[in-house]
Design an enzyme around this catalytic site. Structure first.
Site, PDB file in Angstrom:
ATOM      1  N   ASP A   1       0.498  -4.038  -5.980  1.00  0.00           N
ATOM      2  CA  ASP A   1       1.196  -2.951  -6.674  1.00  0.00           C
ATOM      3  C   ASP A   1       2.645  -3.040  -6.205  1.00  0.00           C
ATOM      4  OD1 ASP A   1       1.962  -0.663  -7.958  1.00  0.00           O
ATOM      5  OD2 ASP A   1       0.925   0.708  -6.605  1.00  0.00           O
TER       6      ASP A   1
ATOM      7  N   ALA B   1       0.800  -1.224   0.000  1.00  0.00           N
ATOM      8  CA  ALA B   1       0.000   0.000   0.000  1.00  0.00           C
ATOM      9  C   ALA B   1       0.831   1.273   0.000  1.00  0.00           C
ATOM     10  CB  ALA B   1      -0.945  -0.001   1.198  1.00  0.00           C
TER      11      ALA B   1
ATOM     12  N   CYS C   1       4.819  -0.211 -11.916  1.00  0.00           N
ATOM     13  CA  CYS C   1       5.083   0.990 -12.718  1.00  0.00           C
ATOM     14  C   CYS C   1       6.399   0.770 -13.462  1.00  0.00           C
ATOM     15  CB  CYS C   1       5.120   2.242 -11.856  1.00  0.00           C
ATOM     16  SG  CYS C   1       6.198   2.162 -10.410  1.00  0.00           S
TER      17      CYS C   1
ATOM     18  N   GLY D   1      -0.644   4.810   0.505  1.00  0.00           N
ATOM     19  CA  GLY D   1      -2.078   4.592   0.393  1.00  0.00           C
ATOM     20  C   GLY D   1      -2.802   5.257  -0.744  1.00  0.00           C
ATOM     21  N   GLY D   2      -2.109   5.689  -1.788  1.00  0.00           N
ATOM     22  CA  GLY D   2      -2.804   6.343  -2.896  1.00  0.00           C
ATOM     23  C   GLY D   2      -3.872   5.474  -3.533  1.00  0.00           C
ATOM     24  N   LYS D   3      -3.544   4.223  -3.821  1.00  0.00           N
ATOM     25  CA  LYS D   3      -4.523   3.336  -4.445  1.00  0.00           C
ATOM     26  C   LYS D   3      -5.512   2.811  -3.407  1.00  0.00           C
ATOM     27  CE  LYS D   3      -1.497   2.101  -8.266  1.00  0.00           C
ATOM     28  NZ  LYS D   3      -0.305   2.852  -7.775  1.00  0.00           N
TER      29      LYS D   3
END
Length: 392
Positions: free
Chosen positions: A282, A211, A335, A214-216
């Site tokens: 992620d 996480a 990314c 915590g953006g997503k």
């Protein structure tokens, strides 16, 4: 500062950035901020001019240059006026010596090129180092995109994300009422699309395995209408500690942070085994899809480090697979634009697990094996690979 003094400051900063890239030090933007914090005499125009020189030099050098001076000398090849500022003045750089070598030009480290995803053709490479736009995501829990547009007069809707707005370069987002009220969060359009690809619904139980800050996680909570349960886990205490104030500002109450010990993720998440509707991985990666934001990070990556990241990604995917309930979904995102971290990683999981690959619910991006690839050149987003599976 005189023009020559600005060049000397850029050389000094580049030396610090190059040293940091070799030793795992601070990022370029942090180095620059610290440098000028100690030099209050530099005005805003001086800081902007020096910063521009530093980033122009970083973007021009595919491999780490030998020194900051060599990097700046590289810029003089196309800028004779800059060469004249190597004048030996009191605060300026020494004159250019006969035969003095400049850093060679390049876009990418040579060893990286053959490891790019096959879809990333040579004509796309310059876009990997373009300046990235400033995007924000509208928080559905606080309002609509139309309401955000009314509060951010200079914003434009992003072309791909229905929740995105693009702001002018240099816009002070965190000073706006839209940000303070939790109506918008800074988030690249590509990251917004990845959160939407998770296709979460109110009432589900989800895990954001890596996480970070915590953006997503925040994006998932908004898509779930703040109903259900989200666990936000990470092994970095500092990053995870930044989540709490963001949750409060966004009006999110369904998130439970969980700090993990590296290597013990499976053990510490065992209580969730076979119960989750969604796991988002992620994963830590090369960051090659975000080099336009931090171009000096391409100097930090090594083959050894990439191998370590690929091994970590595979381990985290295996942990995630064991947490899904029947019918549960696994979404893997990096990314990165490197095949080893994207399509190859996804193909390997499909072979070694009982999970069934699923189409990625995104109209954007290009098919890349069992996943999809977003890139700066084609999609205008940061570079991402995303793939989805379900448990039978």
């Amino acid at each position: 500062m005189t023009p020559s003094a600005r060049v000397q400051a850029a050389i000094e900063l580049l030396d610090l950035v190059i040293e940091g890239a070799r030793a795992g030090g601070a990022a370029a933007d942090t180095v620059i901020a610290r440098y000028f914090k100690e030099r209050r005499y530099a005005g805003s125009k001086d800081r902007r001019a020096v910063r521009d020189l530093v980033y122009r030099a970083i973007r021009r050098c595919g491999d780490a240059p030998a020194s900051g001076r060599a990097a700046l000398l590289g810029l003089t090849r196309d800028d004779p006026g800059l060469a004249e500022l190597f004048d030996g003045s009191v605060h300026g750089p020494a004159p250019i010596a006969d035969g003095e070598e400049a850093a060679p030009a390049g876009l990418l480290p040579g060893w990286i090129v053959p490891r790019l995803d096959p879809l990333i053709a040579g004509e796309e490479w310059p876009a990997l180092l373009d300046r990235a736009p400033l995007d924000v995501r509208v928080n559905r829990l606080r309002g609509t995109r139309e309401e955000a547009l009314a509060k951010l007069a200079d914003a434009q809707p992003t072309p791909l994300s229905p929740l995105g707005l693009r702001l002018p370069e240099g816009f002070r987002v965190e000073e706006s009422e839209a940000w303070r009220s939790g109506l918008v969060e800074i988030q690249d359009e590509g990251s917004q699309l990845l959160a939407l690809a998770c296709a979460v619904a109110p009432g589900e139980v989800a895990l954001d395995l890596c996480a970070g800050a915590g953006g997503k996680t925040l994006a998932l909570a908004a898509e779930m209408a703040n109903q259900g349960r989200i666990l936000a886990s990470d092994a970095d205490r500092g990053r995870l500690s930044r989540l709490a104030p963001r949750l409060e500002r966004a009006g999110v109450t369904i998130v439970e942070p969980r700090l993990l010990d590296p290597g013990r993720e499976a053990e510490q998440l065992a209580d969730l085994a076979g119960t989750l509707d969604l796991v988002l991985v992620d994963a830590p990666c090369s960051g090659s899809g975000t080099w336009r934001r931090n171009p000096e990070t391409r100097w930090r990556l090594t083959p050894k480090r990439l191998d370590q990241l690929v091994a970590l990604q595979a381990r985290l995917l295996d942990v995630a697979a064991g947490l899904l309930r029947p019918g549960g979904r696994l979404v893997y995102a990096v990314c990165s634009l490197l095949a080893e971290e994207g399509r190859d990683q996804a193909a390997a999981l499909s072979v070694r697990s009982s999970l069934e690959p699923q189409p990625v619910p995104l109209a954007a991006g290009r098919p890349a094996g069992t996943g999809r690839l977003l890139s700066p050149a084609v999609d205008g987003t940061d570079g991402f690979f995303v793939a989805c599976w379900s448990r039978p």
